[in-house]
Motif scaffolding. Structure first.
Motif, PDB file in Angstrom:
ATOM      1  N   LEU A   1      41.859  31.017  29.383  1.00 35.81           N
ATOM      2  CA  LEU A   1      42.488  31.870  30.379  1.00 35.81           C
ATOM      3  C   LEU A   1      41.424  32.811  30.926  1.00 35.81           C
ATOM      4  N   HIS A   2      41.192  32.714  32.217  1.00 34.63           N
ATOM      5  CA  HIS A   2      40.173  33.556  32.832  1.00 34.63           C
ATOM      6  C   HIS A   2      40.778  34.866  33.303  1.00 34.63           C
ATOM      7  N   LYS A   3      39.940  35.869  33.404  1.00 43.14           N
ATOM      8  CA  LYS A   3      40.345  37.180  33.885  1.00 43.14           C
ATOM      9  C   LYS A   3      39.722  37.408  35.257  1.00 43.14           C
ATOM     10  N   HIS A   4      40.495  38.040  36.123  1.00 43.65           N
ATOM     11  CA  HIS A   4      40.043  38.312  37.491  1.00 43.65           C
ATOM     12  C   HIS A   4      40.321  39.771  37.829  1.00 43.65           C
ATOM     13  N   PHE A   5      39.413  40.364  38.593  1.00 48.74           N
ATOM     14  CA  PHE A   5      39.535  41.763  38.974  1.00 48.74           C
ATOM     15  C   PHE A   5      39.123  41.946  40.419  1.00 48.74           C
ATOM     16  N   LYS A   6      39.660  43.001  41.037  1.00 45.26           N
ATOM     17  CA  LYS A   6      39.107  43.442  42.302  1.00 45.26           C
ATOM     18  C   LYS A   6      38.762  44.910  42.152  1.00 45.26           C
ATOM     19  N   LEU A   7      37.681  45.306  42.797  1.00 44.78           N
ATOM     20  CA  LEU A   7      37.093  46.620  42.626  1.00 44.78           C
ATOM     21  C   LEU A   7      36.688  47.174  43.978  1.00 44.78           C
ATOM     22  N   TYR A   8      36.877  48.473  44.169  1.00 42.81           N
ATOM     23  CA  TYR A   8      36.302  49.162  45.319  1.00 42.81           C
ATOM     24  C   TYR A   8      34.943  49.665  44.839  1.00 42.81           C
ATOM     25  N   LYS A   9      33.885  48.919  45.160  1.00 43.96           N
ATOM     26  CA  LYS A   9      32.540  49.309  44.725  1.00 43.96           C
ATOM     27  C   LYS A   9      32.080  50.493  45.564  1.00 43.96           C
ATOM     28  N   PRO A  10      31.774  51.604  44.899  1.00 50.20           N
ATOM     29  CA  PRO A  10      31.306  52.759  45.660  1.00 50.20           C
ATOM     30  C   PRO A  10      29.834  52.622  46.049  1.00 50.20           C
ATOM     31  N   TYR A  11      29.439  53.425  47.005  1.00 53.34           N
ATOM     32  CA  TYR A  11      28.050  53.528  47.422  1.00 53.34           C
ATOM     33  C   TYR A  11      27.193  53.888  46.210  1.00 53.34           C
TER      34      TYR A  11
ATOM     35  N   SER B   1      35.726  53.167  43.097  1.00 54.33           N
ATOM     36  CA  SER B   1      35.591  52.990  41.650  1.00 54.33           C
ATOM     37  C   SER B   1      36.846  52.437  40.980  1.00 54.33           C
ATOM     38  N   GLN B   2      37.938  52.273  41.729  1.00 56.82           N
ATOM     39  CA  GLN B   2      39.170  51.770  41.132  1.00 56.82           C
ATOM     40  C   GLN B   2      39.082  50.260  40.916  1.00 56.82           C
ATOM     41  N   VAL B   3      39.564  49.815  39.747  1.00 58.32           N
ATOM     42  CA  VAL B   3      39.579  48.403  39.373  1.00 58.32           C
ATOM     43  C   VAL B   3      41.035  47.997  39.151  1.00 58.32           C
ATOM     44  N   ILE B   4      41.402  46.822  39.674  1.00 63.17           N
ATOM     45  CA  ILE B   4      42.731  46.270  39.461  1.00 63.17           C
ATOM     46  C   ILE B   4      42.575  44.858  38.907  1.00 63.17           C
ATOM     47  N   SER B   5      43.322  44.552  37.854  1.00 58.50           N
ATOM     48  CA  SER B   5      43.371  43.201  37.319  1.00 58.50           C
ATOM     49  C   SER B   5      44.336  42.405  38.182  1.00 58.50           C
ATOM     50  N   VAL B   6      43.929  41.198  38.602  1.00 58.38           N
ATOM     51  CA  VAL B   6      44.790  40.339  39.430  1.00 58.38           C
ATOM     52  C   VAL B   6      44.938  38.981  38.771  1.00 58.38           C
ATOM     53  N   LYS B   7      46.069  38.331  39.041  1.00 61.63           N
ATOM     54  CA  LYS B   7      46.317  37.020  38.440  1.00 61.63           C
ATOM     55  C   LYS B   7      45.548  35.916  39.148  1.00 61.63           C
TER      56      LYS B   7
ATOM     57  N   PRO C   1      35.601  43.036  30.345  1.00 65.52           N
ATOM     58  CA  PRO C   1      35.436  42.136  29.202  1.00 65.52           C
ATOM     59  C   PRO C   1      34.139  41.329  29.313  1.00 65.52           C
ATOM     60  N   MET C   2      33.702  40.809  28.186  1.00 65.08           N
ATOM     61  CA  MET C   2      32.498  39.968  28.163  1.00 65.08           C
ATOM     62  C   MET C   2      32.661  38.794  29.123  1.00 65.08           C
ATOM     63  N   GLY C   3      31.576  38.425  29.776  1.00 61.76           N
ATOM     64  CA  GLY C   3      31.574  37.254  30.642  1.00 61.76           C
ATOM     65  C   GLY C   3      32.014  37.505  32.067  1.00 61.76           C
TER      66      GLY C   3
END
Length: 191
Positions: A3-13, A182-188, A40-42
């Motif tokens: 099961l893989h994990k996915h995220f989206k992030l607002y990368k700041p300057y 800097s906010q991170v959200i886990s997405v399916k 998480p690792m990977g």
């Protein structure tokens, strides 16, 4: 099948689009994604945003998915604040493709979608951008399906309008909407 994990992030300057560096000197001077969130690792970034760019960055533990997104021509939309009042003439050139340098060679960018946008309401950046006392600026939307190193910045410079601020707002169907720097959200699912 893992099961893989996915995220989206607002990368700041000011952050580099990688988790860490093996170069000790770079590790002391630079900010990395791992400084923002205990991923998480990977986990790896899908594509990159340079240190001076900000906005949407997708991350995953699925290397095949990362490669597919990078190679499949998924649309990436950027808002670029450029130095000066860009005209329809330059917009047309950007749409048709401009010659930029990539790895020491000339490269003609593929046709893309470009239009002028009203000034977006992004959060303030940690490093201020020059203000109107230094002349006018314009905001444009650029949608590309490729991703050469610093491509959007090189494209706007090629038509005489250097990029002052660059924010990626969309990759495929994933958007920056409702994310703060800097906010991170886990997405399916990413794409």
């Amino acid at each position: 099948m893992p099961l893989h994990k996915h995220f989206k992030l607002y990368k700041p300057y000011g952050y580099i689009s990688q988790m860490l560096s093996n170069d000790e000197r770079q590790s002391r001077k630079k900010k990395f994604l791992s400084d923002l969130y205990p991923f998480p690792m990977g986990v790896m970034a899908i594509g990159r945003l340079d240190e001076k760019s900000e906005g949407l960055l997708l991350l995953t533990t699925d290397g095949k998915l990362s490669d597919m997104i990078n190679r499949s021509g998924v649309e990436k939309e950027y808002y670029a604040q450029v130095d000066g009042q860009i005209s329809d003439k330059e917009i047309k050139k950007l749409k048709e493709g401009v010659t930029i340098g990539v790895n020491g060679k000339k490269y003609l960018t593929k046709p893309c979608k470009v239009h002028i946008v009203d000034s977006p309401q992004f959060p303030d950046r940690s490093k201020k951008i020059r203000d109107s006392r230094h002349g006018p600026t314009s905001w444009i939307s650029i949608i590309i399906k490729e991703g050469k190193y610093r491509q959007v910045r090189k494209m706007t410079s090629a038509v005489g309008f250097p990029t002052l601020r660059l924010v990626r707002i969309r990759i495929g169907s994933q958007t920056l909407k409702d994310l703060e720097p800097s906010q991170v959200i886990s997405v399916k699912k990413l794409i």
